[in-house]
Design an enzyme around this catalytic site. Structure first.
Site, PDB file in Angstrom:
ATOM      1  N   TYR A 121       0.857  -1.184   0.000  1.00 24.10           N
ATOM      2  CA  TYR A 121       0.000   0.000   0.000  1.00 24.10           C
ATOM      3  C   TYR A 121       0.894   1.236   0.000  1.00 24.10           C
ATOM      4  O   TYR A 121       2.101   1.165   0.269  1.00 24.10           O
ATOM      5  CB  TYR A 121      -0.961   0.021   1.202  1.00 24.10           C
ATOM      6  CG  TYR A 121      -0.306   0.355   2.520  1.00 24.10           C
ATOM      7  CD1 TYR A 121      -0.193   1.674   2.951  1.00 24.10           C
ATOM      8  CD2 TYR A 121       0.206  -0.638   3.332  1.00 24.10           C
ATOM      9  CE1 TYR A 121       0.411   1.987   4.152  1.00 24.10           C
ATOM     10  CE2 TYR A 121       0.809  -0.343   4.541  1.00 24.10           C
ATOM     11  CZ  TYR A 121       0.914   0.975   4.949  1.00 24.10           C
ATOM     12  OH  TYR A 121       1.528   1.282   6.142  1.00 24.10           O
ATOM     13  N   CYS A 122       0.289   2.378  -0.317  1.00 22.40           N
ATOM     14  CA  CYS A 122       0.999   3.664  -0.302  1.00 22.40           C
ATOM     15  C   CYS A 122      -0.012   4.750   0.062  1.00 22.40           C
ATOM     16  O   CYS A 122      -1.042   4.457   0.656  1.00 22.40           O
ATOM     17  CB  CYS A 122       1.668   3.926  -1.647  1.00 22.40           C
ATOM     18  SG  CYS A 122       0.516   4.129  -3.020  1.00 22.40           S
ATOM     19  N   HIS A 123       0.278   5.970  -0.333  1.00 18.35           N
ATOM     20  CA  HIS A 123      -0.626   7.071  -0.011  1.00 18.35           C
ATOM     21  C   HIS A 123      -1.854   7.105  -0.916  1.00 18.35           C
ATOM     22  O   HIS A 123      -2.983   7.186  -0.436  1.00 18.35           O
ATOM     23  CB  HIS A 123       0.116   8.415  -0.082  1.00 18.35           C
ATOM     24  CG  HIS A 123      -0.764   9.591   0.168  1.00 18.35           C
ATOM     25  ND1 HIS A 123      -1.232   9.902   1.425  1.00 18.35           N
ATOM     26  CD2 HIS A 123      -1.301  10.506  -0.676  1.00 18.35           C
ATOM     27  CE1 HIS A 123      -2.017  10.960   1.339  1.00 18.35           C
ATOM     28  NE2 HIS A 123      -2.065  11.346   0.079  1.00 18.35           N
ATOM     29  N   MET A 164      -3.595   3.976   1.500  1.00 20.13           N
ATOM     30  CA  MET A 164      -3.644   3.724   2.943  1.00 20.13           C
ATOM     31  C   MET A 164      -5.075   3.837   3.476  1.00 20.13           C
ATOM     32  O   MET A 164      -5.458   3.090   4.384  1.00 20.13           O
ATOM     33  CB  MET A 164      -2.724   4.729   3.639  1.00 20.13           C
ATOM     34  CG  MET A 164      -2.401   4.441   5.059  1.00 20.13           C
ATOM     35  SD  MET A 164      -1.056   5.573   5.525  1.00 20.13           S
ATOM     36  CE  MET A 164      -1.002   5.268   7.257  1.00 20.13           C
ATOM     37  N   GLY A 171      -2.155   4.977  -4.022  1.00 18.01           N
ATOM     38  CA  GLY A 171      -2.348   3.781  -4.831  1.00 18.01           C
ATOM     39  C   GLY A 171      -1.420   3.699  -6.029  1.00 18.01           C
ATOM     40  O   GLY A 171      -1.243   2.632  -6.602  1.00 18.01           O
TER      41      GLY A 171
END
Length: 128
Positions: A88-90, A116, A92
Site C-alpha cells: 500500500y501507499c498514499h 492507505m 495507490g
C-alpha cells in the site's frame, strides 16, 4: 427478426452479468485486515512502499517500510516468493508500481491494497 434480436439482447445481458460476477480482477477488494494479519502470521508481509519520512509520520500497524525507490533499486522483501506480499501507499500509484516490480522479480502472490485509506477501511489501524 425482432424475436432473434430480443434473444440476442437477453444473452448479451446475461453474459455481462455472469462476467461481472466472475471478475475478481482486484483481489484487494476481497481482502479484510484479518486476512492480511493471518497471512503475515503465516510468513507473508505487509509493505508500506512510501518514503521513510512518510512511514515515520504514521503507518498501518504491522507494516514494514520498503519504499518504491528501494524496490526499483533492487531491494526486495526477505520472504519466500510464494508467500503473500501486501503493498500500500498514499494514493495507490506507488503500490501499483511496486506490485508490478515485485511480480517482475518473481514474487507470485502480490496483493495491491492501494491507498492507505483503503487499508484503514478494511480494518487496518494507523500507528504513529
Amino acid at each position: 427478426m425482432k424475436l432473434i434480436g430480443a434473444i440476442i439482447a437477453v444473452f448479451v445481458v446475461l453474459g455481462g452479468i455472469f462476467m461481472l460476477s466472475q471478475n475478481n480482477s482486484n483481489p484487494a477488494e476481497a481482502a479484510t485486515f484479518q486476512k492480511v494479519q493471518a497471512d503475515i502470521a503465516s510468513g507473508g508481509q505487509l509493505l508500506d512502499v512510501r518514503t521513510p519520512a512518510e512511514y515515520n509520520g504514521g503507518h498501518i500497524d504491522g507494516a514494514i517500510n520498503l519504499s518504491l525507490q528501494d524496490i526499483q533499486a533492487g531491494t526486495m522483501p526477505t520472504l519466500a516468493k510464494d508467500k503473500p506480499v501486501y503493498v500500500y501507499c498514499h494514493s495507490g500509484s506507488r503500490s501499483s508500481q511496486a506490485a508490478t516490480a515485485l511480480k517482475a522479480a518473481g514474487y507470485q502472490n502480490i496483493i495491491d491494497l492501494g491507498p492507505m485509506t483503503h487499508v484503514e477501511a478494511i480494518g487496518g489501524n494507523i500507528k504513529s
